[in-house]
Design a protein around this motif. Structure first.
Motif, PDB file in Angstrom:
ATOM      1  N   ASP A 108      31.138 107.547 -23.699  1.00  0.00           N
ATOM      2  CA  ASP A 108      30.320 108.354 -24.606  1.00  0.00           C
ATOM      3  C   ASP A 108      29.826 109.623 -23.929  1.00  0.00           C
ATOM      4  OD1 ASP A 108      28.453 107.307 -22.882  1.00  0.00           O
ATOM      5  OD2 ASP A 108      27.145 106.475 -24.441  1.00  0.00           O
ATOM      6  N   TYR A 109      30.459 110.000 -22.827  1.00  0.00           N
ATOM      7  CA  TYR A 109      30.178 111.261 -22.145  1.00  0.00           C
ATOM      8  C   TYR A 109      31.508 111.859 -21.716  1.00  0.00           C
ATOM      9  CZ  TYR A 109      30.483 107.880 -18.288  1.00  0.00           C
ATOM     10  OH  TYR A 109      30.876 106.869 -17.448  1.00  0.00           O
ATOM     11  N   ASP A 110      31.508 113.146 -21.397  1.00  0.00           N
ATOM     12  CA  ASP A 110      32.753 113.871 -21.121  1.00  0.00           C
ATOM     13  C   ASP A 110      33.207 113.762 -19.670  1.00  0.00           C
ATOM     14  OD1 ASP A 110      33.265 115.459 -23.737  1.00  0.00           O
ATOM     15  OD2 ASP A 110      31.141 115.779 -23.319  1.00  0.00           O
ATOM     16  N   TYR A 112      31.795 112.319 -15.445  1.00  0.00           N
ATOM     17  CA  TYR A 112      30.761 111.640 -14.664  1.00  0.00           C
ATOM     18  C   TYR A 112      30.376 112.504 -13.477  1.00  0.00           C
ATOM     19  CZ  TYR A 112      34.546 110.154 -11.491  1.00  0.00           C
ATOM     20  OH  TYR A 112      35.610 110.124 -10.641  1.00  0.00           O
ATOM     21  N   ASN A 126      22.519 117.499 -18.902  1.00  0.00           N
ATOM     22  CA  ASN A 126      22.560 117.095 -20.306  1.00  0.00           C
ATOM     23  C   ASN A 126      21.448 117.743 -21.117  1.00  0.00           C
ATOM     24  OD1 ASN A 126      24.795 115.491 -19.831  1.00  0.00           O
ATOM     25  ND2 ASN A 126      23.599 113.634 -19.465  1.00  0.00           N
ATOM     26  N   GLU A 131      23.519 118.064 -24.957  1.00  0.00           N
ATOM     27  CA  GLU A 131      24.397 116.977 -25.362  1.00  0.00           C
ATOM     28  C   GLU A 131      24.725 116.116 -24.147  1.00  0.00           C
ATOM     29  OE1 GLU A 131      28.562 117.938 -26.387  1.00  0.00           O
ATOM     30  OE2 GLU A 131      27.960 120.041 -26.134  1.00  0.00           O
ATOM     31  N   ASN A 132      25.329 114.957 -24.397  1.00  0.00           N
ATOM     32  CA  ASN A 132      25.606 114.006 -23.327  1.00  0.00           C
ATOM     33  C   ASN A 132      26.934 114.359 -22.646  1.00  0.00           C
ATOM     34  OD1 ASN A 132      24.815 111.726 -21.833  1.00  0.00           O
ATOM     35  ND2 ASN A 132      26.164 110.396 -23.021  1.00  0.00           N
ATOM     36  N   GLY A 135      27.755 111.517 -17.292  1.00  0.00           N
ATOM     37  CA  GLY A 135      27.176 110.183 -17.263  1.00  0.00           C
ATOM     38  C   GLY A 135      27.430 109.475 -15.950  1.00  0.00           C
TER      39      GLY A 135
END
Length: 217
Positions: A108-110, A112, A126, A131-132, A135
């Motif tokens: 759910d993130y683009d 890490y 973020n 936006e996320n 992560g």
């Protein structure tokens, strides 16, 4: 940097040129070009350099750093970090781009960020991007990736937030340190989208009145 005071606080955006050189021969090809590792990171930093050279929105100064010898033990970044420390450079933060050529799978993130728990950098990126974007990847902690990219050379010398952004999640790319790491396997739309999402966050890093990205205690 455009601000009389903030220009003395430096942000470093970096990536490494080198790959492993030669690998196991496959179909008469033994040259490991390293498209994902790390021509993708180099491309991202070049794109960011072009943006800031054109827009000049940064109040803090930015170094766009390209390193050799990463695969041999962070040799280039270590040399530069020590040189800058010797010249009393005031490092705010360092962000490395490494293996961003293919999108992550079922996240759910683009991307890490390595050393996720060491600083508030992910939270701030973020927040700035609204936006996320980045992560936590448990595999990155398991394989201690924080210590294996050029970011670590700067962390070790400066003890300031220095981390790496990546999208290689151990499931989405079969050609790590392989002669098959070729340009035709890269997802350029994904790469452009990621850089465009990170750009406003990096821009915000460069203009906040105070240093908001900090090491966790």
């Amino acid at each position: 940097g455009s601000d009389a005071n903030l220009k003395n606080e430096l942000i470093i955006l970096g990536a490494h040129y080198d790959h492993i050189g030669f690998g196991k021969q496959i179909r008469n090809d033994s040259i490991a070009n390293g498209a994902n590792d790390d021509a993708t990171g180099v491309s991202a930093v070049l794109a960011l350099a072009r943006y800031f050279a054109d827009k000049k929105t940064n109040k803090r100064s930015i170094i766009f750093g390209f390193f050799s010898g990463e695969e041999m033990g962070l040799l280039g970044s270590k040399k530069l970090a020590e040189h800058l420390k010797g010249n009393k450079l005031n490092l705010y933060t360092m962000l490395e781009f490494e293996m961003i050529g293919v999108p992550m799978v079922d996240k759910d993130y683009d991307a890490y960020i390595t050393g996720f728990d060491l600083s508030n950098m992910a939270t701030k990126i973020n927040e700035y991007a609204d936006e996320n974007v980045v992560g936590l990847l448990p595999k990155a902690q398991e394989f201690k990736l924080f210590y294996r990219s050029d970011n670590y050379a700067f962390f070790k010398v400066f003890n300031e937030p220095s981390q790496t952004v990546s999208t290689f999640d151990f499931t989405n790319f079969d050609y790590y340190h392989h002669v098959g790491d070729e340009a035709d396997k890269m997802d350029y739309v994904h790469m452009a989208n990621l850089v465009n999402k990170l750009l406003p966050a990096i821009e915000m890093m460069s203009i906040t009145p105070t240093k908001e990205i900090k090491m966790n205690e």
